[in-house]
Scaffold this motif. Structure first.
Motif, PDB file in Angstrom:
ATOM      1  N   LEU A 190     114.616  64.033  44.619  1.00 15.80           N
ATOM      2  CA  LEU A 190     114.360  64.271  43.190  1.00 15.80           C
ATOM      3  C   LEU A 190     113.316  65.375  43.005  1.00 15.80           C
ATOM      4  O   LEU A 190     113.446  66.226  42.127  1.00 15.80           O
ATOM      5  N   LYS A 191     112.274  65.370  43.829  1.00 18.50           N
ATOM      6  CA  LYS A 191     111.251  66.419  43.741  1.00 18.50           C
ATOM      7  C   LYS A 191     111.854  67.793  43.964  1.00 18.50           C
ATOM      8  O   LYS A 191     111.496  68.767  43.293  1.00 18.50           O
TER       9      LYS A 191
ATOM     10  N   ASP B  27     101.314  63.331  42.212  1.00 16.47           N
ATOM     11  CA  ASP B  27     100.118  64.046  42.646  1.00 16.47           C
ATOM     12  C   ASP B  27     100.349  65.548  42.602  1.00 16.47           C
ATOM     13  O   ASP B  27      99.929  66.292  43.486  1.00 16.47           O
ATOM     14  N   TRP B  28     101.086  65.993  41.580  1.00 15.99           N
ATOM     15  CA  TRP B  28     101.378  67.414  41.399  1.00 15.99           C
ATOM     16  C   TRP B  28     100.449  67.981  40.329  1.00 15.99           C
ATOM     17  O   TRP B  28      99.955  67.259  39.458  1.00 15.99           O
TER      18      TRP B  28
ATOM     19  N   LYS C 247     111.719  56.593  49.359  1.00 14.68           N
ATOM     20  CA  LYS C 247     111.058  57.866  49.661  1.00 14.68           C
ATOM     21  C   LYS C 247     112.071  58.993  49.791  1.00 14.68           C
ATOM     22  O   LYS C 247     111.811  60.129  49.386  1.00 14.68           O
ATOM     23  N   ASP C 248     113.243  58.686  50.378  1.00 12.25           N
ATOM     24  CA  ASP C 248     114.282  59.709  50.506  1.00 12.25           C
ATOM     25  C   ASP C 248     114.755  60.162  49.120  1.00 12.25           C
ATOM     26  O   ASP C 248     114.955  61.362  48.872  1.00 12.25           O
TER      27      ASP C 248
ATOM     28  N   PHE D 269     104.295  77.318  37.271  1.00 12.24           N
ATOM     29  CA  PHE D 269     104.119  77.127  38.708  1.00 12.24           C
ATOM     30  C   PHE D 269     103.710  75.692  38.975  1.00 12.24           C
ATOM     31  O   PHE D 269     103.178  75.010  38.117  1.00 12.24           O
ATOM     32  N   VAL D 270     104.018  75.230  40.234  1.00 13.13           N
ATOM     33  CA  VAL D 270     103.765  73.841  40.614  1.00 13.13           C
ATOM     34  C   VAL D 270     103.010  73.826  41.937  1.00 13.13           C
ATOM     35  O   VAL D 270     103.375  74.538  42.892  1.00 13.13           O
TER      36      VAL D 270
END
Length: 620
Positions: free
Chosen positions: A90-91, A185-186, A84-85, A110-111
């Motif tokens: 990365l996100k 989920d973006w 998760k870290d 846009f995101v």
């Protein structure tokens, strides 16, 4: 590997402890499983569940690590991080990268994250804020939900909305394209402001109006220039066409004159006949060919009948009326009797034209060709007659040879019994034996007469079913005595084959070939003289081979031996028509092929060479 911890910087309290039997949240014996992987590899990537040192309480989290064996000390060194870290880091990097992307007219991407917050956007006033709270209406939530629910989540769609970037300013009207990224989920999107489209459309409209105006001016100028050049070009072309037409007319007249001369030289003439009135028009060439000085104004079949040979009229009449009735080609060869009594052969052709109901045709003077054919036929008749006479002379010689011995036997036997009777020594047994010998010799003479009568019997020229063995046997019955008397041995290898042919025709060919070999061998002083004759089936042909050991034919003349009257013998010994007639019989009557070559071979351990004749006759 006993899974004793030597150093753990995150959890110092674990140093010195054994984790051999430790299980993670999924029930996996971590270090036992790792030992299996490292058994055959010095390094390995591995994932497991482990407690987070920054959180005093909570469930274990997924970690990804790398382990490597350190051979000198027999230990394993490893490191890892929580999944998760890494994903969060990365996100951040991806969002930062996308925020810097720009394309045409400073447009951007846009995101919207999983919480429906704008994490990438050009307007900082709404960055990290909920998208629904900063747009007019509640359609954003519905639109995103629709996008997520689609079966094929790779497909996107367009939305129109108002974006609130300042509470004191009206929302900016936009159209955006949205695409869902399922892994994080973006929602990614890009679009344009409607105000910019209006400006773009006005600029495009002005540009097109100016372009259209310039286009009309160019068309007008180009059209005027084109018309001007067309007028000049048309004037030039018309003069060129006029000149070309005059040249074409002159050439056509010259060619027509040449054609007329060619017709005259080739003996051609043209005609046409009206089938309604049965009248014809003849060209001057036809009148000249026919040798007529006065021609009626209207000519036709009735007039032609008066100058045509009476034996040809029926053929001509049938052909011309068939052409009229059935619209077929008229073709007929006939003779014209000229006023001076001489004969002209003509070939007449014509085609029916249904549109004009006329027959258009030509005639050709073929007198020279027909005379050549007549002379050729007379020559062939003469050659056939000479060949027949030569064959008869050859047969008479064969009769003389074959009768000499039985006549001698009869003479000797009759003289013997007469002498014994005079001396009173004639017994009944001697009388009976002598009578038997005389009777046998007489029967032999009678059989010889039958053989020669059959050879000259016209009925034997017809095609009948015969065997090749019977033909060869009949051939040697006629000529064998001459070969025996000259010391020539005949070696036969015959495959008996039945087929339909002219028996006497093939016998005549075989005799001609055998006699040539006989004459060659008779002139040579050899102890061994051979003639070989073989027959066999090859594919769909009967093959007959005849060869000797007479040293062959001179290569300078071997291609001429089938020519009529060609001979290498003295005139008193040969006519030069035997092999010519043989080729005529094989190729024209028996539908076969005959060839000759010099042939080298070995027989009974000795090498020989001679002329070899090969005959092929189709069996189908």
């Amino acid at each position: 590997m006993d899974a004793n911890t030597i150093l753990n910087s995150a959890f110092p309290k674990f140093n010195g402890m054994s984790f051999w039997n430790h299980q993670d949240a999924k029930g996996t014996f971590i270090f036992q499983d790792m030992k299996k992987l490292l058994k055959n590899n010095n390094e390995v990537y591995y994932d497991w569940y482990w407690k987070d040192p920054l959180k005093k309480e909570g469930n274990e989290r997924l970690k990804i690590g790398y382990f490597k064996k350190f051979e000198p000390y027999g230990i394993y060194i490893g490191t890892g991080f929580y999944y998760k870290d890494y994903e969060y880091s990365l996100k951040e990097e991806v969002a930062n990268y996308i925020s810097k992307l720009r394309y045409k007219d400073n447009r951007y991407i846009f995101v919207i994250d999983e919480y429906r917050n704008l994490i990438v956007n050009k307007y900082k006033s709404i960055l990290y804020k909920n998208i629904q709270e900063n747009t007019d209406g509640d359609f954003w939530e519905n639109s995103i939900d629709d996008l997520i629910k689609k079966k094929n989540k790779t497909d996107g769609f367009y939305v129109e909305y108002g974006l609130k970037v300042d509470e004191y300013v009206d929302p900016i009207k936009k159209i955006s394209y949205l695409l869902y990224f399922e892994n994080w989920d973006w929602v990614l999107g890009t679009g344009f402001e409607l105000s910019s489209i209006k400006s773009t459309i006005e600029d495009k409209q002005n540009y097109l109006e100016e372009k259209y105006k310039n286009y009309l001016n160019s068309i007008f100028l180009l059209g005027f220039t084109f018309v001007f050049f067309i007028l000049i070009f048309s004037s030039f072309i018309s003069k060129y066409i006029e000149k070309s037409f005059l040249n074409y007319t002159r050439n056509l007249e010259e060619k027509q004159n040449l054609l007329l001369k060619a017709h005259e030289i080739g003996g051609f003439g043209n005609w046409e006949m009206d089938t309604n009135s049965m009248t014809a028009i003849w060209s001057d060439s036809i009148i000249k060919i026919f040798g007529i000085e006065k021609v009626p104004k209207k000519v036709g079949p009735e007039f032609l009948k008066t100058i045509m040979h009476k034996d040809d009229w029926k053929c001509f009449e049938s052909s011309i009326y068939t052409a009229i009735k059935e619209h077929k080609e008229h073709r007929c060869t006939y003779r014209i009797i000229k006023p001076d009594g001489s004969i002209v052969w003509v070939e007449c052709k014509g085609l029916y034209d249904s549109s004009t109901k006329k027959i258009l045709g030509t005639i050709q003077n073929i007198t020279e060709r027909m005379q050549f054919e007549i002379d050729k036929q007379e020559k062939e008749k003469l050659i056939q007659y000479q060949s027949k006479m030569a064959a008869m002379g050859e047969m008479i010689g064969n009769i003389a040879h074959q009768w000499r011995q039985p006549l001698s036997v009869i003479s000797t036997a009759s003289t013997g019994i007469k002498l014994k009777k005079e001396m009173g020594e004639l017994s009944d047994e001697d009388l009976l034996n002598t009578m038997d010998n005389i009777n046998n010799s007489t029967q032999y003479l009678s059989q010889t007469i039958d053989d020669f009568r059959n050879f000259f019997n016209p009925a034997q020229q017809n095609f009948t079913m015969v065997s090749i063995e019977d033909i060869i046997e009949s051939t040697f019955n006629l000529v064998h005595t001459q070969y025996v008397s000259k010391g020539i041995s005949i070696i036969k290898n015959i495959e008996d084959i039945s087929f339909k042919t002219s028996k006497n025709g093939l016998i005549q060919v075989l005799i001609n070939i055998l006699n040539n070999s006989r004459d060659v061998l008779a002139e040579q002083n050899k102890q061994k003289k051979y003639i070989f004759i073989n027959s066999f089936k090859k594919s769909k042909d009967l093959v007959i081979e005849i060869y000797d050991n007479g040293n062959g034919i001179d290569e300078k003349i071997i291609n001429r031996i089938f020519e009529p009257y060609f001979t290498t013998k003295y005139k008193s010994q040969g006519t030069g028509i035997g092999l010519y007639m043989s080729q005529e019989i094989i190729e024209k009557q028996l539908n076969g092929k005959i060839v000759v070559e010099n042939y080298s071979y070995n027989y009974e351990g000795e090498d020989y060479m001679g002329a070899k004749f090969t005959i092929k006759i189709s069996l189908s």
